[in-house]
Enzyme design. Structure first.
Site, PDB file in Angstrom:
ATOM      1  N   LEU A   1      13.716   0.805   2.739  1.00 18.96           N
ATOM      2  CA  LEU A   1      12.900   0.660   1.527  1.00 18.96           C
ATOM      3  C   LEU A   1      11.522   0.103   1.878  1.00 18.96           C
ATOM      4  O   LEU A   1      10.700  -0.106   0.991  1.00 18.96           O
ATOM      5  CB  LEU A   1      13.602  -0.254   0.524  1.00 18.96           C
ATOM      6  N   SER A   2      11.275  -0.133   3.156  1.00 11.65           N
ATOM      7  CA  SER A   2       9.971  -0.673   3.557  1.00 11.65           C
ATOM      8  C   SER A   2       8.809   0.227   3.137  1.00 11.65           C
ATOM      9  O   SER A   2       7.791  -0.280   2.672  1.00 11.65           O
ATOM     10  CB  SER A   2       9.931  -0.923   5.069  1.00 11.65           C
TER      11      SER A   2
ATOM     12  N   THR B   1      13.117  -1.806  13.142  1.00 11.49           N
ATOM     13  CA  THR B   1      14.425  -2.240  12.686  1.00 11.49           C
ATOM     14  C   THR B   1      15.465  -1.896  13.753  1.00 11.49           C
ATOM     15  O   THR B   1      15.109  -1.422  14.837  1.00 11.49           O
ATOM     16  CB  THR B   1      14.724  -1.666  11.270  1.00 11.49           C
TER      17      THR B   1
ATOM     18  N   LYS C   1      14.578  -3.939  18.240  1.00 13.78           N
ATOM     19  CA  LYS C   1      13.726  -5.133  18.129  1.00 13.78           C
ATOM     20  C   LYS C   1      13.519  -5.849  19.459  1.00 13.78           C
ATOM     21  O   LYS C   1      12.559  -6.588  19.616  1.00 13.78           O
ATOM     22  CB  LYS C   1      14.325  -6.117  17.115  1.00 13.78           C
TER      23      LYS C   1
ATOM     24  N   ASN D   1       9.815  -7.615  15.121  1.00 14.04           N
ATOM     25  CA  ASN D   1      10.042  -6.672  14.013  1.00 14.04           C
ATOM     26  C   ASN D   1       8.731  -6.160  13.425  1.00 14.04           C
ATOM     27  O   ASN D   1       8.739  -5.291  12.556  1.00 14.04           O
ATOM     28  CB  ASN D   1      10.906  -7.294  12.902  1.00 14.04           C
TER      29      ASN D   1
ATOM     30  N   ALA E   1      24.404 -11.035  16.882  1.00 19.18           N
ATOM     31  CA  ALA E   1      23.532 -11.736  17.832  1.00 19.18           C
ATOM     32  C   ALA E   1      22.382 -10.832  18.269  1.00 19.18           C
ATOM     33  O   ALA E   1      21.876 -10.932  19.382  1.00 19.18           O
ATOM     34  CB  ALA E   1      24.349 -12.188  19.041  1.00 19.18           C
TER      35      ALA E   1
ATOM     36  N   GLY F   1      18.544  -8.789  17.097  1.00 13.90           N
ATOM     37  CA  GLY F   1      17.184  -9.253  16.798  1.00 13.90           C
ATOM     38  C   GLY F   1      17.105 -10.102  15.546  1.00 13.90           C
ATOM     39  O   GLY F   1      16.499 -11.186  15.556  1.00 13.90           O
TER      40      GLY F   1
ATOM     41  N   GLY G   1      20.348  -8.618   1.156  1.00 17.91           N
ATOM     42  CA  GLY G   1      19.128  -8.832   1.941  1.00 17.91           C
ATOM     43  C   GLY G   1      17.820  -8.424   1.284  1.00 17.91           C
ATOM     44  O   GLY G   1      16.784  -8.446   1.944  1.00 17.91           O
TER      45      GLY G   1
HETATM   46  P1  NDP Z   1      20.416  -5.256  16.410  1.00 18.53           P
HETATM   47  O1  NDP Z   1      20.655  -3.859  16.823  1.00 18.53           O
HETATM   48  O2  NDP Z   1      19.425  -6.055  17.179  1.00 18.53           O
HETATM   49  O3  NDP Z   1      21.819  -6.051  16.432  1.00 18.53           O
HETATM   50  C1  NDP Z   1      22.959  -5.462  15.883  1.00 18.53           C
HETATM   51  C2  NDP Z   1      24.080  -6.480  15.804  1.00 18.53           C
HETATM   52  O4  NDP Z   1      25.181  -5.863  15.143  1.00 18.53           O
HETATM   53  C3  NDP Z   1      24.598  -6.959  17.161  1.00 18.53           C
HETATM   54  O5  NDP Z   1      25.022  -8.284  17.063  1.00 18.53           O
HETATM   55  C4  NDP Z   1      25.806  -6.032  17.393  1.00 18.53           C
HETATM   56  O6  NDP Z   1      26.821  -6.583  18.215  1.00 18.53           O
HETATM   57  C5  NDP Z   1      26.339  -5.938  15.974  1.00 18.53           C
HETATM   58  N1  NDP Z   1      27.155  -4.742  15.759  1.00 18.53           N
HETATM   59  C6  NDP Z   1      26.756  -3.456  15.794  1.00 18.53           C
HETATM   60  N2  NDP Z   1      27.784  -2.630  15.551  1.00 18.53           N
HETATM   61  C7  NDP Z   1      28.872  -3.427  15.384  1.00 18.53           C
HETATM   62  C8  NDP Z   1      30.263  -3.175  15.109  1.00 18.53           C
HETATM   63  N3  NDP Z   1      30.714  -1.928  14.991  1.00 18.53           N
HETATM   64  N4  NDP Z   1      31.087  -4.223  14.987  1.00 18.53           N
HETATM   65  C9  NDP Z   1      30.640  -5.493  15.109  1.00 18.53           C
HETATM   66  N5  NDP Z   1      29.341  -5.793  15.365  1.00 18.53           N
HETATM   67  C10 NDP Z   1      28.468  -4.785  15.498  1.00 18.53           C
HETATM   68  O7  NDP Z   1      20.050  -5.187  14.865  1.00 18.53           O
HETATM   69  P2  NDP Z   1      19.139  -6.172  13.974  1.00 18.53           P
HETATM   70  O8  NDP Z   1      19.447  -7.555  14.388  1.00 18.53           O
HETATM   71  O9  NDP Z   1      17.759  -5.698  13.961  1.00 18.53           O
HETATM   72  O10 NDP Z   1      19.712  -5.880  12.502  1.00 18.53           O
HETATM   73  C11 NDP Z   1      20.989  -6.346  12.134  1.00 18.53           C
HETATM   74  C12 NDP Z   1      21.154  -6.289  10.622  1.00 18.53           C
HETATM   75  O11 NDP Z   1      20.229  -7.128   9.965  1.00 18.53           O
HETATM   76  C13 NDP Z   1      20.987  -4.903  10.026  1.00 18.53           C
HETATM   77  O12 NDP Z   1      22.066  -4.670   9.181  1.00 18.53           O
HETATM   78  C14 NDP Z   1      19.716  -4.987   9.211  1.00 18.53           C
HETATM   79  O13 NDP Z   1      19.818  -4.222   8.023  1.00 18.53           O
HETATM   80  C15 NDP Z   1      19.694  -6.450   8.843  1.00 18.53           C
HETATM   81  N6  NDP Z   1      18.323  -6.914   8.620  1.00 18.53           N
HETATM   82  C16 NDP Z   1      17.880  -7.102   7.346  1.00 18.53           C
HETATM   83  C17 NDP Z   1      16.616  -7.524   7.098  1.00 18.53           C
HETATM   84  C18 NDP Z   1      16.160  -7.732   5.713  1.00 18.53           C
HETATM   85  O14 NDP Z   1      14.979  -7.972   5.530  1.00 18.53           O
HETATM   86  N7  NDP Z   1      17.007  -7.696   4.732  1.00 18.53           N
HETATM   87  C19 NDP Z   1      15.642  -7.785   8.169  1.00 18.53           C
HETATM   88  C20 NDP Z   1      16.228  -7.580   9.469  1.00 18.53           C
HETATM   89  C21 NDP Z   1      17.494  -7.130   9.662  1.00 18.53           C
HETATM   90  P3  NDP Z   1      26.766  -6.411  19.846  1.00 18.53           P
HETATM   91  O15 NDP Z   1      25.812  -7.431  20.347  1.00 18.53           O
HETATM   92  O16 NDP Z   1      28.164  -6.687  20.264  1.00 18.53           O
HETATM   93  O17 NDP Z   1      26.327  -5.000  20.109  1.00 18.53           O
END
Ligand code: NDP
Length: 273
Positions: free
Chosen positions: A17-18, A62, A66, A87, A128, A130, A238
């Site tokens: 939605l950005s 996103t 990140k 980001n 864990a 970004g 969020g």
């Molecule tokens: P990253 O790709 O950096 O991190 C993804 C995370 O999700 C990791 O910890 C990963 O675990 C975990 N993950 C992915 N798939 C699975 C799974 N099948 N089961 C369990 N854990 C899983 O993503 P971001 O940190 O950038 O984004 C994460 C979330 O934050 C998104 O859903 C995004 O929509 C939300 N977000 C919302 C914002 C907002 O403004 N509302 C702003 C920023 C983010 P592993 O390390 O083991 O791979």
């Protein structure tokens, strides 16, 4: 594509939605609709960085890029460096300057919607990546007493908590999860689970029953949010975080104070549609 000067990149990103929110802000300053989205594979990222240097004024990043995008930034703001997450990129004279605004967005949302002040508290972060690292840094800087990070891969959770002195656990370690869920004032869901309609929920119903307040950083309706609501748990999605992180990004790019109300109305309208 010529009049597009800003993008959000990720995979998936079509749901974002950005563009609607940022274009409302640019429109407020009579700058048209210069913001769009582009879905990219990891292999396409180096070519995109070159494209951005020559053609864009800025972009958002996103999941899942990140951390990867940091390789292409000439300068990384100290908060982004500490969070190990970028980001928001501003392009200046063909160079990429990396920032993070996720932590700021989360903190504003925690305060305005849940009236939660992290100082002296305990928070459990799921994920864990970004967003999680940016959120953790902000909470710790704001005086959080205990940080617990639960992630699918334990190593990444350990890496995240290392500089802050918190506790890392594996998402599948049910006993450790039970203790953490009992301890935490708020659970902040920062995994990418929920972005796709068929995604499972990161918490079972039994686990959810231990949660006092839930902040799901995914701004679309998710199974986790629906399950939590059914159990009468105070739950926030969020969208407010998205609003504030986007407002800060807009200010970084343009130097204008972000037209928050205009951005919020555009966001609320898009979420309803
Ligand atoms: P990253 O790709 O950096 O991190 C993804 C995370 O999700 C990791 O910890 C990963 O675990 C975990 N993950 C992915 N798939 C699975 C799974 N099948 N089961 C369990 N854990 C899983 O993503 P971001 O940190 O950038 O984004 C994460 C979330 O934050 C998104 O859903 C995004 O929509 C939300 N977000 C919302 C914002 C907002 O403004 N509302 C702003 C920023 C983010 P592993 O390390 O083991 O791979």
């Amino acid at each position: 594509m010529e009049d597009i000067k800003y993008l959000v990149i990720g995979d998936p990103v079509k749901h974002s939605l950005s563009p609607v929110m940022q274009n409302a802000a640019f429109d407020f300053f009579d700058e048209g609709k210069p913001y769009s989205f582009r879905e990219l594979s990891l292999e396409e990222l180096p070519a995109f960085a070159e494209y951005a240097k020559a053609n864009l004024s800025g972009f958002n990043i996103t999941a899942p890029y990140k951390q990867e995008i940091m390789k292409y930034c000439s300068v990384i703001h100290e908060e982004a460096e500490a969070a190990n997450s970028v980001n928001t990129v501003k392009v200046i004279a063909g160079k990429l300057y990396g920032y993070t605004t996720d932590g700021y967005g989360l903190l504003e949302a925690l305060r305005t919607i849940l009236q939660y002040e992290p100082a002296g508290g305990t928070v459990l972060i799921l994920g864990a990546g970004g967003a999680a690292s940016s959120v953790a840094l902000t909470l710790v800087q704001d005086g959080l007493k205990k940080l617990i990070v639960a992630n699918r891969s334990l190593a990444r959770a350990e890496e995240l908590v290392a500089p802050h002195g918190g506790q890392a656990i594996e998402l599948s370690d049910l006993a450790a999860m039970d203790i953490a869920l009992e301890e935490a004032d708020v659970v902040i869901q920062c995994t990418s689970l929920g972005l796709r309609p068929d995604d499972e929920s990161p918490l079972s119903e039994a686990q959810l029953r231990k949660v006092k307040m839930l902040f799901d950083t995914v701004y679309l309706p998710t199974k986790l949010q629906a399950d939590a609501k059914k159990l009468g748990i105070k739950v926030v999605n969020g969208s407010t975080m998205l609003l504030y992180q986007g407002a800060r990004a807009f200010e970084i790019w343009t130097g204008h104070a972000a037209p928050i109300i205009k951005m919020q109305l555009a966001l609320e309208k898009a979420i309803k549609e």
